[in-house]
Design a protein around this motif. Structure first.
Motif, short mmCIF file in Angstrom:
data_model
loop_
_atom_site.label_atom_id
_atom_site.label_comp_id
_atom_site.label_asym_id
_atom_site.label_seq_id
_atom_site.Cartn_x
_atom_site.Cartn_y
_atom_site.Cartn_z
N ASN A 17 4.97 -9.48 -15.13
CA ASN A 17 4.66 -8.31 -15.03
C ASN A 17 5.69 -7.61 -14.05
O ASN A 17 6.35 -8.24 -13.29
CB ASN A 17 3.33 -8.35 -14.22
N SER A 18 5.96 -6.33 -14.29
CA SER A 18 6.98 -5.74 -13.51
C SER A 18 6.29 -4.20 -13.13
O SER A 18 5.79 -3.60 -13.95
CB SER A 18 8.13 -5.36 -14.42
N VAL A 19 6.11 -3.93 -11.95
CA VAL A 19 5.32 -2.89 -11.33
C VAL A 19 6.19 -1.98 -10.55
O VAL A 19 7.13 -2.34 -9.89
CB VAL A 19 4.06 -3.30 -10.90
N VAL A 20 5.91 -0.67 -10.17
CA VAL A 20 6.21 0.04 -9.22
C VAL A 20 5.01 0.67 -8.36
O VAL A 20 4.20 1.13 -8.95
CB VAL A 20 7.11 1.26 -9.73
N ILE A 21 5.05 0.65 -7.04
CA ILE A 21 3.93 1.04 -6.31
C ILE A 21 4.26 2.40 -5.88
O ILE A 21 5.07 2.64 -4.95
CB ILE A 21 3.71 0.13 -5.13
N LEU A 22 3.48 3.41 -6.24
CA LEU A 22 3.68 4.61 -5.49
C LEU A 22 2.86 4.83 -4.52
O LEU A 22 1.59 4.61 -4.78
CB LEU A 22 3.46 5.66 -6.72
N SER A 23 2.88 5.70 -3.61
CA SER A 23 1.95 6.05 -2.65
C SER A 23 1.72 7.50 -2.49
O SER A 23 2.52 8.31 -2.68
CB SER A 23 2.28 5.56 -1.21
N ARG A 24 0.53 7.88 -2.08
CA ARG A 24 0.14 9.34 -1.91
C ARG A 24 0.85 9.90 -0.81
O ARG A 24 1.24 11.09 -0.73
CB ARG A 24 -1.38 9.63 -1.69
N ALA A 25 1.23 9.14 0.15
CA ALA A 25 1.50 9.68 1.43
C ALA A 25 3.32 9.92 1.03
O ALA A 25 3.96 10.56 1.96
CB ALA A 25 1.71 8.55 2.58
N GLY A 26 3.82 9.50 -0.11
CA GLY A 26 5.04 9.91 -0.56
C GLY A 26 6.39 8.85 -0.03
O GLY A 26 7.45 9.30 -0.26
N SER A 27 5.98 7.78 0.44
CA SER A 27 6.82 6.69 0.73
C SER A 27 7.69 6.50 -0.51
O SER A 27 7.19 6.63 -1.62
CB SER A 27 6.42 5.70 1.41
N GLU A 28 8.95 5.90 -0.34
CA GLU A 28 9.64 5.48 -1.57
C GLU A 28 9.03 4.52 -2.38
O GLU A 28 8.15 3.60 -2.02
CB GLU A 28 10.95 4.68 -0.97
N PRO A 29 9.17 4.76 -3.86
CA PRO A 29 8.44 3.79 -4.79
C PRO A 29 9.11 2.36 -4.21
O PRO A 29 10.31 2.07 -4.13
CB PRO A 29 9.25 4.27 -6.01
N GLN A 30 7.99 1.21 -4.64
CA GLN A 30 8.50 -0.14 -4.17
C GLN A 30 8.20 -0.89 -5.34
O GLN A 30 7.19 -0.89 -6.24
CB GLN A 30 7.35 -0.50 -3.06
N SER A 31 9.42 -1.36 -5.88
CA SER A 31 9.26 -2.32 -6.92
C SER A 31 8.85 -3.84 -6.94
O SER A 31 9.34 -4.22 -5.64
CB SER A 31 10.79 -2.28 -7.77
N ALA A 32 8.50 -4.60 -7.85
CA ALA A 32 7.97 -5.80 -7.64
C ALA A 32 8.04 -6.26 -9.07
O ALA A 32 7.26 -5.68 -10.01
CB ALA A 32 6.51 -5.99 -6.99
N SER A 33 8.35 -7.63 -9.32
CA SER A 33 8.16 -8.15 -10.59
C SER A 33 8.04 -9.76 -10.49
O SER A 33 8.27 -10.28 -9.29
CB SER A 33 9.33 -7.62 -11.67
N GLY A 34 7.61 -10.27 -11.48
CA GLY A 34 7.47 -11.62 -11.63
C GLY A 34 6.07 -11.98 -12.02
O GLY A 34 5.85 -11.42 -13.00
N THR A 35 5.61 -13.40 -11.87
CA THR A 35 4.21 -13.44 -12.25
C THR A 35 3.03 -12.65 -11.95
O THR A 35 3.43 -11.94 -11.00
CB THR A 35 3.86 -14.90 -12.01
#
Ligand code: CTP
Ligand code: CA
Length: 235
Positions: free
Chosen positions: A196-214
């Motif tokens: 899986n490969s994802v980006v975490i977005l926050s309503r508070a507007g912090s930088e998008p955080q990427s994560a990938s792996g199992t």
């Protein structure tokens, strides 16, 4: 993590997670379903449990077993999932909507098996929209004035009108949740896969955080992030 990171960052917290795919009946033997395996939701439940949380799992259809050490409520339809989530969410510190909820259900459910009948027109399925459970959970949270953290998931493909992150940012706004974990979906990606490969977005507007792996790796990052948000918002 840092040397002072706690061993059980979610100790004392209750986390409610939906997982799997809903099934919407047409008749007693048939349904409209989707390809969700439940793996990501189960990985989140395990990661939250291992972080010390009390975990409530609301499980729609899953191709993997529910993990040990979590409370499980099994559901079939979106309407059942909604009821189960609204009651499990009460008193939870965190609510995560990882389930694939059917956007529509058949308008009519036949009480008896639908038969082919020669000389009669073939049936046409009419659909009606299911409630937006994530949006309702946010509305209930806001009405209660609690600082519960609400997390959504989204699978986006992007198209001629917008890219994945643009659509995801719109969805985050529309849903009103605190965090949105976005999967970039291709035809062969995500559903039933272990990676899986994802980006975490926050309503508070912090930088998008990427994560990938199992899905296990992604779950660990999401649960870490939730722990960080919780200690920031209501320590
Ligand atoms: N969701 C929900 N209730 C629905 C549909 C979706 O709670 N009836 C939740 C999903 O569990 C997920 C998030 O909303 O956490 C985003 O789901 P997604 O299908 O991407 O969003 P939709 O609003 O249904 O938009 P789309 O038309 O792109 O499918
Ligand atoms: Ca949808």
């Amino acid at each position: 993590g840092s040397p002072e990171a706690p061993l059980f960052p979610l100790a004392g917290r209750t986390v409610t997670i939906s997982a799997g795919g809903t099934r919407e009946p047409l008749d007693p033997v048939r349904f409209l379903g989707n390809r969700s395996s439940g793996k990501q939701g189960v990985a989140l439940a395990e990661a939250a449990r291992d972080a010390g949380a009390t975990v409530r799992l609301v499980a729609a259809h899953m191709e993997v077993p529910a993990p040990a050490g979590v409370d499980v409520v099994s559901v079939e339809t979106a309407l059942q999932l909604r009821d189960a989530m609204l009651s499990a969410a009460a008193g939870s510190d965190v609510v995560i909507m990882a389930a694939a909820v059917a956007d529509f259900r058949p308008a009519d459910v036949s009480g008896t098996k639908i038969k082919k009948r020669d000389g009669h027109a073939d049936p046409v399925v009419s659909l009606v929209r299911n409630p937006d459970i994530l949006h309702e959970l946010v509305t209930v949270r806001d009405a209660g004035g609690t600082s519960q953290l609400v997390v959504g998931f989204a699978a986006e493909t992007g198209d001629a009108h917008g890219d994945v992150l643009e659509y995801a940012a719109e969805k985050l706004k529309r849903k009103g949740c605190d965090l949105l974990v976005v999967n970039h979906v291709g035809s062969d990606k995500v559903f039933g896969q272990d990676h899986n490969s994802v980006v975490i977005l926050s309503r508070a507007g912090s930088e998008p955080q990427s994560a990938s792996g199992t899905k296990h790796d992604v779950a660990a990052v999401v649960i870490d992030r939730i722990g960080a948000e919780l200690s920031r918002v209501f320590p």
